[in-house]
Design an enzyme around this catalytic site. Structure first.
Site, PDB file in Angstrom:
ATOM      1  N   ARG A   1     106.280  82.144 -38.442  1.00 18.30           N
ATOM      2  CA  ARG A   1     105.202  83.513 -38.397  1.00 18.30           C
ATOM      3  C   ARG A   1     106.063  84.533 -38.145  1.00 18.30           C
ATOM      4  O   ARG A   1     106.968  84.659 -37.308  1.00 18.30           O
ATOM      5  CB  ARG A   1     104.112  83.344 -37.089  1.00 18.30           C
ATOM      6  CG  ARG A   1     102.993  82.500 -37.559  1.00 18.30           C
ATOM      7  CD  ARG A   1     102.136  82.688 -38.743  1.00 18.30           C
ATOM      8  NE  ARG A   1     100.917  81.888 -38.810  1.00 18.30           N
ATOM      9  CZ  ARG A   1     101.146  80.864 -39.456  1.00 18.30           C
ATOM     10  NH1 ARG A   1     101.739  80.793 -40.603  1.00 18.30           N
ATOM     11  NH2 ARG A   1      99.618  80.346 -39.996  1.00 18.30           N
TER      12      ARG A   1
ATOM     13  N   GLU B   1     101.670  91.484 -43.299  1.00 20.74           N
ATOM     14  CA  GLU B   1     101.283  90.530 -44.363  1.00 20.74           C
ATOM     15  C   GLU B   1     100.002  91.185 -45.191  1.00 20.74           C
ATOM     16  O   GLU B   1      99.045  91.175 -44.492  1.00 20.74           O
ATOM     17  CB  GLU B   1     101.179  89.204 -44.386  1.00 20.74           C
ATOM     18  CG  GLU B   1     102.665  88.753 -43.761  1.00 20.74           C
ATOM     19  CD  GLU B   1     102.695  87.041 -43.749  1.00 20.74           C
ATOM     20  OE1 GLU B   1     101.755  86.240 -43.997  1.00 20.74           O
ATOM     21  OE2 GLU B   1     103.289  86.653 -42.966  1.00 20.74           O
TER      22      GLU B   1
ATOM     23  N   HIS C   1     104.359  84.374 -48.413  1.00 19.80           N
ATOM     24  CA  HIS C   1     103.820  83.155 -47.686  1.00 19.80           C
ATOM     25  C   HIS C   1     103.451  82.220 -48.240  1.00 19.80           C
ATOM     26  O   HIS C   1     102.288  81.856 -48.535  1.00 19.80           O
ATOM     27  CB  HIS C   1     102.681  83.881 -46.804  1.00 19.80           C
ATOM     28  CG  HIS C   1     102.406  83.336 -45.546  1.00 19.80           C
ATOM     29  ND1 HIS C   1     101.991  83.509 -44.395  1.00 19.80           N
ATOM     30  CD2 HIS C   1     102.334  81.768 -45.302  1.00 19.80           C
ATOM     31  CE1 HIS C   1     101.679  82.743 -43.387  1.00 19.80           C
ATOM     32  NE2 HIS C   1     101.845  81.574 -44.109  1.00 19.80           N
TER      33      HIS C   1
HETATM   34  N1  LIG Z   1     105.125  79.801 -44.042  1.00 17.28           N
HETATM   35  C1  LIG Z   1     103.938  79.015 -44.124  1.00 17.28           C
HETATM   36  O1  LIG Z   1     103.401  78.887 -45.331  1.00 17.28           O
HETATM   37  C2  LIG Z   1     103.659  77.847 -43.056  1.00 17.28           C
HETATM   38  C3  LIG Z   1     103.952  78.245 -41.749  1.00 17.28           C
HETATM   39  N2  LIG Z   1     103.695  77.536 -40.554  1.00 17.28           N
HETATM   40  C4  LIG Z   1     104.039  77.669 -39.466  1.00 17.28           C
HETATM   41  O2  LIG Z   1     104.984  76.738 -38.802  1.00 17.28           O
HETATM   42  C5  LIG Z   1     104.307  76.291 -37.502  1.00 17.28           C
HETATM   43  C6  LIG Z   1     104.632  74.979 -37.072  1.00 17.28           C
HETATM   44  O3  LIG Z   1     104.138  74.058 -37.734  1.00 17.28           O
HETATM   45  P1  LIG Z   1     104.466  72.427 -37.393  1.00 17.28           P
HETATM   46  O4  LIG Z   1     105.723  72.019 -37.311  1.00 17.28           O
HETATM   47  O5  LIG Z   1     103.441  71.731 -38.235  1.00 17.28           O
HETATM   48  O6  LIG Z   1     103.987  72.547 -35.951  1.00 17.28           O
HETATM   49  P2  LIG Z   1     104.299  71.677 -34.734  1.00 17.28           P
HETATM   50  O7  LIG Z   1     103.433  71.944 -33.403  1.00 17.28           O
HETATM   51  O8  LIG Z   1     104.569  70.074 -35.039  1.00 17.28           O
HETATM   52  O9  LIG Z   1     105.800  72.008 -34.424  1.00 17.28           O
HETATM   53  C7  LIG Z   1     106.157  73.374 -33.389  1.00 17.28           C
HETATM   54  C8  LIG Z   1     107.173  73.168 -32.651  1.00 17.28           C
HETATM   55  O10 LIG Z   1     107.557  74.526 -32.076  1.00 17.28           O
HETATM   56  C9  LIG Z   1     107.857  74.282 -30.670  1.00 17.28           C
HETATM   57  N3  LIG Z   1     107.859  75.330 -29.814  1.00 17.28           N
HETATM   58  C10 LIG Z   1     106.541  76.184 -29.696  1.00 17.28           C
HETATM   59  N4  LIG Z   1     106.526  76.986 -28.590  1.00 17.28           N
HETATM   60  C11 LIG Z   1     108.172  77.059 -28.519  1.00 17.28           C
HETATM   61  C12 LIG Z   1     108.889  77.902 -27.520  1.00 17.28           C
HETATM   62  N5  LIG Z   1     108.366  79.165 -26.873  1.00 17.28           N
HETATM   63  N6  LIG Z   1     110.121  77.644 -27.681  1.00 17.28           N
HETATM   64  C13 LIG Z   1     110.906  76.823 -28.492  1.00 17.28           C
HETATM   65  N7  LIG Z   1     110.050  75.885 -29.211  1.00 17.28           N
HETATM   66  C14 LIG Z   1     108.865  76.124 -29.144  1.00 17.28           C
HETATM   67  C15 LIG Z   1     107.417  73.023 -30.274  1.00 17.28           C
HETATM   68  O11 LIG Z   1     107.820  72.543 -29.086  1.00 17.28           O
HETATM   69  C16 LIG Z   1     107.300  72.163 -31.613  1.00 17.28           C
HETATM   70  O12 LIG Z   1     108.448  71.312 -31.565  1.00 17.28           O
HETATM   71  C17 LIG Z   1     103.063  76.473 -37.581  1.00 17.28           C
HETATM   72  O13 LIG Z   1     102.244  76.936 -36.484  1.00 17.28           O
HETATM   73  C18 LIG Z   1     102.894  77.819 -38.647  1.00 17.28           C
HETATM   74  O14 LIG Z   1     102.876  78.969 -37.844  1.00 17.28           O
HETATM   75  C19 LIG Z   1     103.025  76.481 -40.981  1.00 17.28           C
HETATM   76  C20 LIG Z   1     102.711  75.661 -42.341  1.00 17.28           C
HETATM   77  C21 LIG Z   1     102.725  76.767 -43.258  1.00 17.28           C
HETATM   78  O1  LIG Z   2      99.092  76.338 -42.493  1.00 17.18           O
HETATM   79  C1  LIG Z   2      99.653  77.528 -42.264  1.00 17.18           C
HETATM   80  O2  LIG Z   2      99.628  77.905 -40.855  1.00 17.18           O
HETATM   81  C2  LIG Z   2     100.222  78.598 -43.129  1.00 17.18           C
HETATM   82  O3  LIG Z   2     100.784  79.468 -42.794  1.00 17.18           O
HETATM   83  C3  LIG Z   2      99.757  78.421 -44.530  1.00 17.18           C
HETATM   84  O4  LIG Z   2     100.004  77.151 -44.905  1.00 17.18           O
END
Ligand SMILES: NC(=O)C1=CN([C@@H]2O[C@H](COP(=O)(O)OP(=O)(O)OC[C@H]3O[C@@H](n4cnc5c(N)ncnc54)[C@H](O)[C@@H]3O)[C@@H](O)[C@H]2O)C=CC1
Ligand SMILES: O=C(O)C(=O)CO
Length: 324
Positions: A237, A266, A285
């Site tokens: 993010r 954004e 994004h």
């Molecule tokens: N650019 C895009 O289109 C997308 C962006 N995202 C973003 O990616 C993020 C992660 O997605 P997933 O991998 O599925 O989530 P997840 O929950 O599987 O992984 C998140 C990771 O971040 C770590 N984490 C959380 N807070 C932390 C901190 N303060 N310090 C260090 N590590 C920390 C957790 O321990 C975990 O390893 C989503 O929450 C979303 O914001 C997700 C999908 C698409």
């Molecule tokens: O799923 C999310 O969190 C996104 O940012 C868009 O896929």
């Protein structure tokens, strides 16, 4: 009688038909203040909401006193006030897993594009600048065998580690809230503290959620600790990075380049300094934005709402404590 729901995102026809079969649907084009007022009756009777983007906070929840479930077409849920949902007993459903591999592909694309200056040199070719054999001013830096640091070793971080380890022979360092045994066993990933990650990574890739703890986690001090000439990638993010500090680090040469899919604001304002820097690859994004994955996310969000309002919730729930 079928439960009423407010749909604030357009769905593919077959998924809309499935939603209509279970619910009385009021479709609106986003959670704007105007729509909250215009469709006040629909919110007043809604037991569910489904969509993506827009703030779901206490003031919206006050307008939807019958709400039992919210289903977001995303894995990230930083736009929801989860505490306010919990207080009102509202279940929050999201779409992890279905998008993981696609987002990891996007991150690898950003790594390659930033290191090899793919966008910048392609633009130079289009501008007619390729008139003779290219020289060092067109060169990039290697990706293979360089150290890849992953900040946030969750689902997406793990899928990125797989690509980097097997595809590019990159040693993996990572930081997360806890050790990730699978990453360590399968990809020989090494856990380290944030300072070590900053100091040692040639490519620092951020796949963190936005929380109070991660907001501006990467600021001026952290950027100053990064390896000279490193590349910073963010597909978590935008507000995880202090964007003004990043711009300064890109301008003064602390960083070689940045590959960004997410931004503090954004859409990215057209007058953003980031867009003036040749060493920035800026994407709108698109982490999960393929036809297949966006369909899968919408499908999961529909099934999640059906499970939450008319069936059994056994996955994809952010706040399962509400169910107890
Ligand atoms: N650019 C895009 O289109 C997308 C962006 N995202 C973003 O990616 C993020 C992660 O997605 P997933 O991998 O599925 O989530 P997840 O929950 O599987 O992984 C998140 C990771 O971040 C770590 N984490 C959380 N807070 C932390 C901190 N303060 N310090 C260090 N590590 C920390 C957790 O321990 C975990 O390893 C989503 O929450 C979303 O914001 C997700 C999908 C698409
Ligand atoms: O799923 C999310 O969190 C996104 O940012 C868009 O896929």
């Amino acid at each position: 009688m079928k439960p009423s729901v407010v749909l604030y995102k357009t769905l593919p026809d077959d998924l809309r038909t499935r939603l209509d079969a279970h619910f009385n649907v009021t479709a609106i084009d986003g959670l704007t203040p105007e729509n909250l007022e215009k469709y006040a009756d629909a919110f007043r009777s809604a037991e569910g909401i489904l969509g993506a983007g827009g703030k779901v906070d206490a003031s919206l929840l006050d307008k939807a006193p019958k709400l039992r479930a919210a289903s977001t077409v995303s894995v990230g849920y930083d736009n929801f006030d989860v505490e306010a949902l919990n207080q009102r007993g509202v279940i929050l459903m999201h779409t992890p897993t279905v998008l993981t591999e696609t987002v990891a592909d996007t991150m690898m694309a950003l790594v390659l594009a930033s290191a090899r200056r793919v966008v910048e040199v392609a633009e130079r070719v289009k501008a007619g600048e390729w008139q003779r054999s290219i020289g060092p001013d067109w060169f990039g830096i290697d990706v293979h065998h360089k150290k890849l640091g992953i900040l946030g070793m969750g689902r997406i971080g793990l899928a990125l580690a797989q690509r980097a380890h097997f595809g590019f022979s990159m040693p993996i360092l990572y930081n997360a809230r806890k050790h990730h045994e699978e990453a360590e066993q399968r990809f020989d990933a090494q856990y380290c503290d944030l300072d070590t990650l900053l100091k040692e990574s040639d490519f620092l890739c951020i796949s963190l959620p936005l929380t109070e703890q991660t907001h501006h986690l990467i600021g001026r001090q952290q950027l100053a600790k990064m390896k000279p000439g490193a590349v910073l990638i963010n597909a978590g993010r935008g507000p995880v990075i202090d964007e003004q500090a990043l711009i300064a680090a890109l301008k003064d040469g602390t960083l070689h380049a940045a590959g960004l899919d997410v931004f503090e604001q954004e859409p990215l304002p057209v007058d953003s300094e980031l867009l003036k820097l040749p060493n920035v690859v800026a994407l709108p994004h698109i982490g999960s934005a393929t036809h297949e994955t966006r369909y899968g996310m919408a499908r999961d969000a529909v099934e999640n709402l059906i499970a939450a309002l008319t069936g059994t919730v056994d996955k994809n729930c952010v706040n399962p404590q509400v169910l107890r």
